[in-house]
Design an enzyme around this catalytic site. Structure first.
Site, PDB file in Angstrom:
ATOM      1  N   LYS A   1       0.808  -1.219   0.000  1.00 46.81           N
ATOM      2  CA  LYS A   1       0.000   0.000   0.000  1.00 46.81           C
ATOM      3  C   LYS A   1       0.841   1.269   0.000  1.00 46.81           C
ATOM      4  O   LYS A   1       0.485   2.271  -0.637  1.00 46.81           O
ATOM      5  CB  LYS A   1      -0.941  -0.007   1.208  1.00 46.81           C
ATOM      6  CG  LYS A   1      -2.106  -0.980   1.111  1.00 46.81           C
ATOM      7  CD  LYS A   1      -3.028  -0.804   2.292  1.00 46.81           C
ATOM      8  CE  LYS A   1      -4.284  -1.662   2.163  1.00 46.81           C
ATOM      9  NZ  LYS A   1      -3.987  -3.087   2.168  1.00 46.81           N
TER      10      LYS A   1
ATOM     11  N   GLU B   1      -2.916   6.340   8.628  1.00 43.66           N
ATOM     12  CA  GLU B   1      -3.592   7.358   7.836  1.00 43.66           C
ATOM     13  C   GLU B   1      -4.651   8.078   8.663  1.00 43.66           C
ATOM     14  O   GLU B   1      -5.159   7.543   9.659  1.00 43.66           O
ATOM     15  CB  GLU B   1      -4.274   6.730   6.616  1.00 43.66           C
ATOM     16  CG  GLU B   1      -3.324   6.176   5.588  1.00 43.66           C
ATOM     17  CD  GLU B   1      -4.058   5.602   4.394  1.00 43.66           C
ATOM     18  OE1 GLU B   1      -3.430   5.492   3.326  1.00 43.66           O
ATOM     19  OE2 GLU B   1      -5.253   5.259   4.533  1.00 43.66           O
TER      20      GLU B   1
ATOM     21  N   ARG C   1      -6.986  -8.284  -8.970  1.00 42.03           N
ATOM     22  CA  ARG C   1      -7.677  -9.563  -9.132  1.00 42.03           C
ATOM     23  C   ARG C   1      -9.160  -9.292  -9.362  1.00 42.03           C
ATOM     24  O   ARG C   1      -9.607  -8.145  -9.349  1.00 42.03           O
ATOM     25  CB  ARG C   1      -7.519 -10.414  -7.872  1.00 42.03           C
ATOM     26  CG  ARG C   1      -7.940  -9.655  -6.609  1.00 42.03           C
ATOM     27  CD  ARG C   1      -7.998 -10.526  -5.392  1.00 42.03           C
ATOM     28  NE  ARG C   1      -8.140  -9.779  -4.159  1.00 42.03           N
ATOM     29  CZ  ARG C   1      -9.268  -9.269  -3.689  1.00 42.03           C
ATOM     30  NH1 ARG C   1     -10.384  -9.410  -4.383  1.00 42.03           N
ATOM     31  NH2 ARG C   1      -9.303  -8.620  -2.544  1.00 42.03           N
TER      32      ARG C   1
ATOM     33  N   HIS D   1     -14.658  -3.562   8.962  1.00 39.94           N
ATOM     34  CA  HIS D   1     -13.954  -3.331   7.693  1.00 39.94           C
ATOM     35  C   HIS D   1     -14.210  -4.428   6.664  1.00 39.94           C
ATOM     36  O   HIS D   1     -13.517  -4.496   5.650  1.00 39.94           O
ATOM     37  CB  HIS D   1     -12.436  -3.192   7.925  1.00 39.94           C
ATOM     38  CG  HIS D   1     -12.080  -2.142   8.941  1.00 39.94           C
ATOM     39  ND1 HIS D   1     -12.356  -0.808   8.758  1.00 39.94           N
ATOM     40  CD2 HIS D   1     -11.497  -2.242  10.173  1.00 39.94           C
ATOM     41  CE1 HIS D   1     -11.942  -0.129   9.816  1.00 39.94           C
ATOM     42  NE2 HIS D   1     -11.429  -0.971  10.684  1.00 39.94           N
TER      43      HIS D   1
END
Length: 658
Positions: free
Chosen positions: A116, A200, A297, A235
């Site tokens: 990431k 973040e 994917r 999540h």
């Protein structure tokens, strides 16, 4: 077109790939673990090969074994599905090294988007906005804690190599940062073999919107519009839809172009998804969305995109992998209606969504216009603790969002599952929830409305218990009748039959039962007024009321009663059926499900406070934290970290303080 394909996956997605491959005339090859020997995808494939024991690391994650089977069966290609090896660059490289076509992007694109932090830097250079935060390589806990302070709480800790909500923790205040970081790093290491994280800013009122992109090997890249995946729990996506509510043409054009540029930046080929987080406080605005990650994917939720575009994404994957050019441009694509997908899981909303395992004694789905069911199991199959507990994806397509949600709610209401507990009733309530219907909504919607969605402990369904007990009594009477008939051909005396025969009056007999594992007492009522019939009453329920149930499912160990989407297991109570190892209920902390004991945070003699972390059990790719229910002293540690534990196994014994 490729002549054959080996599916390096299992369950629902393996079945999905096999269906399209068969339509294209391809030979299909399955690989399976010992736990999946009788699975539906194994039966569907033209041939199937065992690759190892149940744990994924010893089977579905073994690149060497999968490549060996592919070479032995002369597979022309390998489709990785999603999860497992689908985003492992070394797997794509192993395919190429052995002359096997990898149905996915090049290894370089997987590697570029796989981390990431590096991906955010890359797309930022391409002009795509990213979330403010620390995306560097330094991983010292004190340094990350300081960065979180500088960013400002709340923050989100995210695994660098992560996906699917694994290794992700929201932190509201500095005091919780260290424990959240430790948990995220441990889960990241267990899930991806890489404990690194980034930190973040947590976007308030976040909307999770992703763009489906598709690229061929000739430089053509298009987007297939957006999907809204904001309805989440822990999540994890629960319900996805396309298009996104409140999306404007201008916003769609800007986000779509950003996704295309991200794909171009890594030389992408095939199906991919660029995920964005949008600040939804003032609606969707072109200046308030940020790149999160790219999934290199096929996505679990790809059917909603197929529904609104009329395209088969798996077929496109095969065609692009064969070297074909996309036969359409961006201007050729249009949106047809609205589609919604719900993930039907084997989990128990009444017990904090703990995974639920066991045999599927019944499994039925409705067949109606606009409804699609993608599943990898059938009645009689076993839901094991080794893999993701998805039973099926239920997809509805309608002319409008309201129509699609109505169809989905109806389909979920007609779905029959007996055995493992499921989230079917919870999903139906979500579809019907006024706030979700009205839109817009954000990723915190479920948490804010959890009490109204049937989550948490619920009262015993008295009507279901009555029906179940009556079924058990009828079953026992029939067994005794058959046994009596086998003894003699002579008609039996009514006095010898335990069926409530009597001449006068009203009487009741106590009926001890076990309902969803709990000991209860019902009563069998015999009534002359009802022609000598008997029935069972429990609690305040009227034994002669004309109540209805969805389905009664008989099983060797009891009777499942399905009513209003909720399942109740009614069993005969046997006073001699006692599990001596787990009988001390008072201060025993037990494993909530089959899984691996990851950590124990206390020692004998420690004093713990209510809510304090005691241990962590990992099951079905999720960590479950066990906490103290009251102030107590640790009397005994009954299991070792790293051990596989069964549901109900003793882990810790506490001595409760007076």
């Amino acid at each position: 077109m490729l002549e054959s394909v080996l599916i390096a996956n299992r369950g629902e997605i393996a079945c999905r790939i096999i269906r399209t491959a068969r339509q294209l005339g391809m030979r299909t090859i399955a690989v399976y673990s010992e736990a999946d020997a009788g699975a539906l995808f194994v039966q569907m494939a033209d041939e199937a090969h065992l690759i190892g024991p149940p744990p994924a690391r010893e089977s579905y994650l073994r690149i060497d074994r999968i490549i060996e089977v592919a070479k032995r069966t002369k597979a022309a290609s390998i489709h990785p599905g999603y999860g497992f090896l689908s985003e492992r660059a070394e797997f794509a490289e192993a395919c190429a090294a052995n002359g096997i076509v990898f149905v996915g992007p090049p290894a370089s694109a997987i590697r570029a988007m796989g981390l990431k932090d590096a991906a955010k830097t890359l797309v930022q250079q391409a002009g795509v906005p990213v979330v403010p935060g620390y995306h560097g390589s330094k991983q010292d806990p004190g340094f990350l804690r300081q960065k979180a302070y500088e960013i400002g709480y709340p923050v989100l800790i995210k695994a660098v190599a992560g996906g699917g909500g694994k290794g992700m923790r929201r932190v509201e205040k500095a005091a919780d940062f260290d424990a959240a970081l430790e948990s995220a790093q441990r889960e990241a290491q267990n899930s991806f073999g890489d404990p690194r994280v980034l930190v973040e800013k947590y976007i308030l009122a976040p909307r999770h919107i992703e763009i489906q992109v598709f690229a061929d090997g000739h430089g053509n890249v298009v987007h297939l519009f957006e999907r809204d995946c904001s309805l989440q729990r822990r999540h994890q996506k629960v319900i996805e839809e396309a298009p996104a509510p409140g999306m404007t043409p201008d916003m769609r054009q800007v986000m779509g172009q950003a996704a295309v540029e991200a794909a171009r930046a890594v030389g992408y080929v095939g199906a991919g998804t660029v995920e964005f987080i949008a600040d939804g406080r003032e609606g969707l605005r072109p200046d308030r969305f940020y790149f999160m990650e790219m999934n290199t994917r096929l996505q679990v939720e790809h059917p909603v995109t197929e529904a609104i575009t009329g395209l088969d994404l798996v077929e496109l994957q095969f065609r692009v992998a064969s070297g074909e050019t996309l036969l359409f441009s961006q201007d050729d694509l249009t949106i047809d209606g609205h589609a919604v997908e719900a993930r039907l899981y084997a989990e128990d909303p009444e017990k904090e969504f703990l995974p639920s395992t066991g045999r599927l004694w019944a499994l039925e789905f409705p067949e109606s216009e606009g409804i699609r069911i993608d599943t990898g199991v059938e009645a009689g199959a076993e839901v094991t603790p080794y893999y993701d507990p998805m039973i099926a994806k239920v997809i509805a397509h309608g002319a409008t969002r309201e129509e699609a949600l109505d169809k989905l709610a109806d389909a979920l209401g007609q779905t029959i599952v007996a055995g493992p507990k499921t989230n079917a009733a919870f999903l139906k309530k979500l579809c019907e929830a006024e706030g979700f219907r009205a839109g817009p909504f954000d990723t915190g919607f479920i948490d804010r409305n959890i009490a109204s969605l049937g989550v948490g402990p619920q009262p015993i369904d008295e009507v279901a218990v009555s029906f179940g007990a009556s079924a058990l009594i009828s079953r026992e009477i029939e067994r005794l009748r058959m046994a009596e008939l086998q003894k003699s051909d002579e008609p039996s005396s009514p006095w010898s039959m335990p069926d409530g025969f009597q001449l006068l009056g009203l009487r009741s007999v106590g009926v001890p039962l076990r309902v969803d594992g709990e000991r209860v007492e019902a009563r069998e009522v015999f009534s002359r007024e009802h022609h000598g019939a008997s029935t069972v009453a429990f609690g305040e329920s009227d034994p002669w009321a004309d109540a209805e149930i969805d389905r009664e499912v008989d099983a060797p160990h009891g009777v499942y009663i399905l009513r209003h989407g909720r399942q109740t297991l009614v069993q005969p109570y046997d006073p001699f059926d006692v599990d001596l190892e787990h009988m001390d209920e008072g201060g025993t902390v037990k494993a909530p499900m089959h899984g691996k004991l990851i950590a124990i945070f206390v020692q004998p003699g420690d004093r713990v406070e209510k809510g304090q972390r005691l241990a962590i059990v990992e099951a079905m790719k999720m960590e479950h934290v066990l906490v103290a229910s009251s102030n107590a002293e640790v009397a005994e540690i009954a299991a070792e970290p790293g051990a596989q534990v069964a549901e109900g196994a003793r882990l810790i014994v506490l001595k409760t303080e007076d």
